[in-house]
Scaffold this motif. Structure first.
Motif, PDB file in Angstrom:
ATOM      1  N   LYS A 533       0.836  -1.105   0.027  1.00 31.61           N
ATOM      2  CA  LYS A 533      -0.099   0.165   0.154  1.00 31.61           C
ATOM      3  C   LYS A 533       0.920   1.167  -0.057  1.00 31.61           C
ATOM      4  O   LYS A 533       0.655   2.357  -0.703  1.00 31.61           O
ATOM      5  N   ILE A 534       1.831   1.204   0.820  1.00 35.68           N
ATOM      6  CA  ILE A 534       2.683   2.287   0.745  1.00 35.68           C
ATOM      7  C   ILE A 534       3.570   2.533  -0.727  1.00 35.68           C
ATOM      8  O   ILE A 534       3.452   3.618  -1.012  1.00 35.68           O
ATOM      9  N   GLU A 535       3.913   1.696  -1.198  1.00 35.72           N
ATOM     10  CA  GLU A 535       4.251   1.791  -2.761  1.00 35.72           C
ATOM     11  C   GLU A 535       3.162   2.082  -3.673  1.00 35.72           C
ATOM     12  O   GLU A 535       3.525   2.861  -4.462  1.00 35.72           O
ATOM     13  N   ILE A 536       2.124   1.701  -3.427  1.00 34.63           N
ATOM     14  CA  ILE A 536       1.020   1.844  -4.259  1.00 34.63           C
ATOM     15  C   ILE A 536       0.702   3.332  -4.171  1.00 34.63           C
ATOM     16  O   ILE A 536       0.529   4.193  -5.129  1.00 34.63           O
ATOM     17  N   SER A 537       0.672   3.996  -2.976  1.00 34.49           N
ATOM     18  CA  SER A 537       0.441   5.294  -2.801  1.00 34.49           C
ATOM     19  C   SER A 537       1.510   6.282  -3.544  1.00 34.49           C
ATOM     20  O   SER A 537       1.121   7.270  -4.012  1.00 34.49           O
ATOM     21  N   PRO A 543       0.230  10.709  -6.924  1.00 32.95           N
ATOM     22  CA  PRO A 543       0.405  11.576  -8.117  1.00 32.95           C
ATOM     23  C   PRO A 543      -0.923  11.804  -8.820  1.00 32.95           C
ATOM     24  O   PRO A 543      -1.361  12.826  -9.373  1.00 32.95           O
ATOM     25  N   LYS A 544      -1.748  10.656  -8.875  1.00 34.44           N
ATOM     26  CA  LYS A 544      -3.320  10.755  -9.401  1.00 34.44           C
ATOM     27  C   LYS A 544      -4.134  11.859  -8.607  1.00 34.44           C
ATOM     28  O   LYS A 544      -4.840  12.640  -9.088  1.00 34.44           O
ATOM     29  N   GLN A 545      -4.268  12.036  -7.393  1.00 36.55           N
ATOM     30  CA  GLN A 545      -4.585  12.793  -6.412  1.00 36.55           C
ATOM     31  C   GLN A 545      -4.199  14.089  -6.641  1.00 36.55           C
ATOM     32  O   GLN A 545      -4.822  15.093  -6.536  1.00 36.55           O
ATOM     33  N   ARG A 546      -2.861  14.196  -6.727  1.00 39.98           N
ATOM     34  CA  ARG A 546      -2.551  15.626  -6.778  1.00 39.98           C
ATOM     35  C   ARG A 546      -2.783  16.254  -8.256  1.00 39.98           C
ATOM     36  O   ARG A 546      -3.212  17.457  -8.144  1.00 39.98           O
ATOM     37  N   ALA A 553       4.087  19.028  -7.820  1.00 36.63           N
ATOM     38  CA  ALA A 553       4.940  17.887  -6.813  1.00 36.63           C
ATOM     39  C   ALA A 553       5.517  18.980  -5.659  1.00 36.63           C
ATOM     40  O   ALA A 553       5.873  18.554  -4.503  1.00 36.63           O
ATOM     41  N   LYS A 554       5.656  20.136  -6.043  1.00 35.57           N
ATOM     42  CA  LYS A 554       6.275  21.230  -4.982  1.00 35.57           C
ATOM     43  C   LYS A 554       5.581  21.485  -3.758  1.00 35.57           C
ATOM     44  O   LYS A 554       5.928  22.207  -3.026  1.00 35.57           O
ATOM     45  N   GLY A 584      -6.804  11.917  -0.986  1.00 32.84           N
ATOM     46  CA  GLY A 584      -7.778  13.028  -1.645  1.00 32.84           C
ATOM     47  C   GLY A 584      -8.133  14.065  -0.664  1.00 32.84           C
ATOM     48  O   GLY A 584      -8.133  15.427  -0.951  1.00 32.84           O
ATOM     49  N   ALA A 585      -8.566  13.632   0.449  1.00 32.68           N
ATOM     50  CA  ALA A 585      -8.835  14.701   1.543  1.00 32.68           C
ATOM     51  C   ALA A 585      -7.785  15.371   2.048  1.00 32.68           C
ATOM     52  O   ALA A 585      -7.937  16.655   2.257  1.00 32.68           O
TER      53      ALA A 585
END
Length: 826
Positions: A533-537, A543-546, A553-554, A584-585
């Motif tokens: 889960k850590i790696e998937i995040s 990156p998707k939610q960002r 990224a900054k 996302g929250a």
């Protein structure tokens, strides 16, 4: 007194060919001729004629064609011009004798003889008196016979009955003239000028539309009133036929008028549509025809399309069936009968795509690569249908999308959750209002190829009601032996589904139809570990939610401890769906600060996570062991993955009753009963006084009472809890277990081993007990997830107690007090 000669004529409908004796127009003449007396015997040449009967007083032209007839006519014309005219009973005989002619005929005078340029001879004759052939005298060079002259008798010609009969004949004749436009109007003038009842009957008998046999029967009647009555019957019959004919013609004429009107209006509409640049029905049909000529499809489909196109071209555009047939033809054109995308069987590329899109799931990805390898070697999709089975949020649907990308195929996803109507799969009959093809064909039409990757999502959540069973309809779709000839109710033509790669997804196998499950190869997709889960995040979710929240990224930076905090404190699942929501929250909170240009901490640490999301929802300390007896940690499988649960037992003075609580299912209750029975049977071995079972009540409870719980997995957990409470011995800390128990103490294997192992790992448990027959399932779990875990494999509950129970008793153990049992007296 001679009847006044009339110049009017009637056209007859009974006319023979020019090669035979022929009747053309009739001219009414004088029938009151005293030249031939009644019963007078004469020798006369006999002229047989076909297709008509000559009546006294009637003038008719006859074309003579037979050699005997020509000789007879010429000889008679040179003599007294008198001949006997009889009708042939057998019109097919060109050389008639006495047997082929009627015996009653009419004496006639040849008024004129005309030799035509083509060599034929035409005579105009007038009937005089009736005769009867008494004896045939000669047959060569023509027929000659001895005849007896006959006279008509019309009794009381001036009586009221006769006048009424004559008037009825005239009225019927006038009605026939009115109904039959082929008869010239001059015939009405002729009828009005006829006063003789006898001649009237002869005139009308000669002109009625009847065959030779019926006219001959009128000629043979000597009684005028009888002949007039019979004639009136024939005329009334003719009136009925003419009225019916007229009625039919009026209907046909009305229909033709309506069709001509519709055609005229359609032509006007066509001109207007052309002027306005609009497409009319003809343009639509022509466009369909052109598309059909360019379409690449099987011959049987082409023939069926052309048949439907012919049907619609003959149909009125205003007809209710017109849009139905039009839509059907468009469906035939839009379906990809032979259109397909070219496959790319580059397995290295496919492996890279799967690794890029999905972290972990190595067993699943290996099976998919094997599947694609077989497809590459066989170049044939006839094989098992894949079913990805696992908890929500582990990426089953997205795996199908990655397979489509790896194969360079179109992607279709059809959600089956809650589908209850069989027509959703097979379509409706075209005769139904609002009919349409099933969702299978609709999806194929939408993508435009006949070999997409087709995801049947949530196949375990199909329903069934009075509209049919969609699961049964899917049996043909997902059977490699049958889906090459899939028949949709709307299409009514066989469509080949064998080139489609079907992939089903399910959260549970229990609700899938057994026959449907048999058609699929089940590939289990297990839940993710904390490390996964850590790696998937890091690689996917953040990156998707960002990106979805408009951040760079900054703008924020998650550290590993912060991600771990979110996973352990705010989510409890096998997949990553809730984890994505929590990330996302956090991104929304950062986005608010960026948009409002406020100062904020960019690093997402555990403290920052708690600051944004609030207090942790799940407290890890709740899953740690304590010093109380009878509290044992078990492992359970749920639709959301593995979970740990507690089995709690307590004793109180009573009568040995067993109480179960926590909304347990029947199987779980039976496990508790079996554990207690084994404990009673082996009480002495465990150092338990048997009096405790009869003087203390036992209460077994599983917390989270609002959640239904069932299954055999808690068997050894319940037994350990009971052994602990009855012996008051401590339970080893950081220990969890799962396994089914039998009445003899054997430990049986259970399912969901990987999910349960991951649940224990998430809860911080470091020691596990499994059935020895589950060892193969444990070994399939990646080594990195078993790291720092001590796993025991057992076959009997005594081994469980040796591992789980400590020798020392708990603090403040329960002191059992027993009453003396009264012995029973005989």
């Amino acid at each position: 007194m001679k009847e006044k000669r009339l110049k009017s004529t009637l056209v007859l409908s009974d006319i023979s060919d020019l090669e035979s004796d022929q009747l053309i127009p009739i001219i009414p003449g004088d029938d009151d001729d005293n030249e031939f007396e009644k019963d007078k015997e004469l020798d006369l040449p006999i002229l047989p004629i076909r297709n008509t009967v000559l009546f006294p007083g009637i003038v008719i032209p006859i074309t003579v064609g037979r050699q005997k007839s020509v000789k007879l006519v010429k000889k008679a014309y040179r003599g007294d011009k008198t001949i006997g005219v009889v009708a042939q009973s057998n019109s097919k005989n060109d050389d008639p004798d006495l047997e082929d002619i009627y015996k009653i005929g009419t004496i006639a005078k040849i008024l004129k003889l005309i030799v035509l340029p083509d060599g034929n001879t035409t005579i105009i004759i007038q009937g005089k008196s009736k005769f009867r052939i008494d004896q045939m005298l000669e047959t060569e060079p023509f027929l000659t016979a001895k005849i007896v002259v006959m006279k008509d008798s019309f009794s009381k010609p001036k009586s009221k009955e006769t006048k009424a009969l004559v008037q009825s004949l005239k009225d019927a004749a006038f009605k026939i003239l009115k109904l039959n436009p082929e008869i010239p109007q001059e015939a009405q003038v002729a009828l009005e000028n006829i006063n003789s009842p006898s001649f009237l009957t002869h005139f009308l008998s000669s002109n009625i539309n009847a065959d030779v046999r019926e006219k001959q029967s009128l000629l043979e009647l000597n009684n005028g009133r009888e002949r007039a009555t019979r004639l009136l019957e024939f005329m009334l019959r003719e009136i009925q036929l003419l009225e019916l004919k007229h009625e039919i013609q009026n209907k046909v004429h009305s229909d033709i008028d309506q069709q001509q009107r519709d055609y005229f209006l359609r032509q006007q509409m066509k001109v207007l549509q052309d002027e306005l640049g609009m497409e009319g029905p003809d343009q639509e049909i022509e466009a369909l025809k052109l598309r059909g000529e360019k379409k690449d499809w099987p011959l049987y489909v082409k023939a069926h399309f052309e048949k439907e196109l012919l049907k619609i071209s003959r149909m009125n555009p205003a007809a209710a069936e017109y849009p139905i047939v039009l839509n059907y033809c468009e469906l035939l054109l839009e379906l990809p009968w032979n259109e397909h995308s070219e496959d790319i069987f580059d397995l290295i590329r496919a492996q890279k795509i799967l690794d890029k899109d999905h972290y972990g799931l190595e067993k699943v990805k290996t099976r998919i690569i094997e599947y694609l390898a077989v497809l590459k070697l066989k170049n044939n999709l006839k094989g098992p249908i894949l079913c990805l089975y696992g908890p929500p949020g582990v990426g089953k649907t997205s795996l199908g999308k990655s397979i489509a990308e790896a194969l360079n195929r179109k992607y279709i996803r059809m959600s089956l959750g809650g589908v209850r109507d069989e027509a959703e799969i097979r379509g409706h009959r075209k005769t139904y209002v609002g009919a349409m093809p099933g969702r299978i064909l609709q999806s194929i039409k939408k993508v435009g190829t006949n070999n997409p990757v087709f995801i049947l999502d949530e196949i375990d959540k199909i329903g069934a009601d009075f509209r049919g069973d969609p699961s049964s309809a899917l049996l043909e779709v997902l059977d490699p032996e049958q889906n090459a000839t899939f028949l949709d109710n709307y299409l009514e033509l066989e469509f080949d589904l064998s080139k489609i790669l079907f992939i089903a997804t399910a959260n549970s196998l229990d609700t899938i139809h057994p026959a449907l499950r048999d058609r699929m190869e089940i590939i289990e997709v297990n839940g993710y570990t904390l490390e996964e889960k850590i790696e998937i995040s890091k690689k996917h979710l953040i990156p998707k939610q960002r990106k979805e929240h408009g951040l760079l990224a900054k703008n924020l930076n998650f550290d590993e401890a912060g991600i771990k905090k979110v996973i352990e404190g705010y989510t409890r699942e096998s997949g990553v769906r809730n984890l994505e929501r929590k990330i996302g929250a956090i991104c929304r909170n950062i986005a608010k600060s960026v948009a409002m240009e406020q100062a904020y901490k960019k690093k997402i640490s555990p403290a920052r996570v708690e600051e944004i999301l609030g207090s942790p929802v799940f407290d890890k300390e709740l899953y740690e062991n304590n010093e109380l007896p009878g509290v044992v940690t078990g492992l359970a499988w749920t639709s959301t993955g593995g979970e740990i649960l507690f089995i709690e037992s307590s004793l109180s003075k009573g009568r040995g009753q067993l109480v179960l609580s926590g909304q347990l299912g029947d199987v779980m209750k039976e496990s508790a009963t079996a554990a207690l029975s084994y404990l009673k049977a082996n009480a002495e071995t465990l150092g338990i006084d048997h009096k405790v079972f009869s003087q203390y009540d036992l209460h077994i409870h599983v917390p989270a009472g609002a959640v239904p719980k069932d299954g055999p997995s808690a068997g050894i957990t319940m037994f350990t809890s009971l052994a602990s409470i009855y012996t008051q011995r401590k339970i080893k800390s950081n220990l969890a277990m799962t396994g089914e128990i039998t009445l003899t103490g054997r430990v049986l294997p259970v399912g969901g081993i990987k999910e349960k192992l991951l649940a224990a790992r998430r809860a911080g448990i470091r020691e596990l007990i499994f059935c020895s027959r589950n060892q193969k399932d444990v070994e399939e779990v990646d080594d990195q997830y078993r790291k720092n875990l001590k796993i025991h494999f057992v076959d009997h509950v005594t081994e469980v107690l040796e591992i789980a129970l400590l020798k020392s008793k708990v603090n403040n153990p329960l002191k059992f007090e027993f009453k003396e049992e009264k012995s029973s007296k005989n």
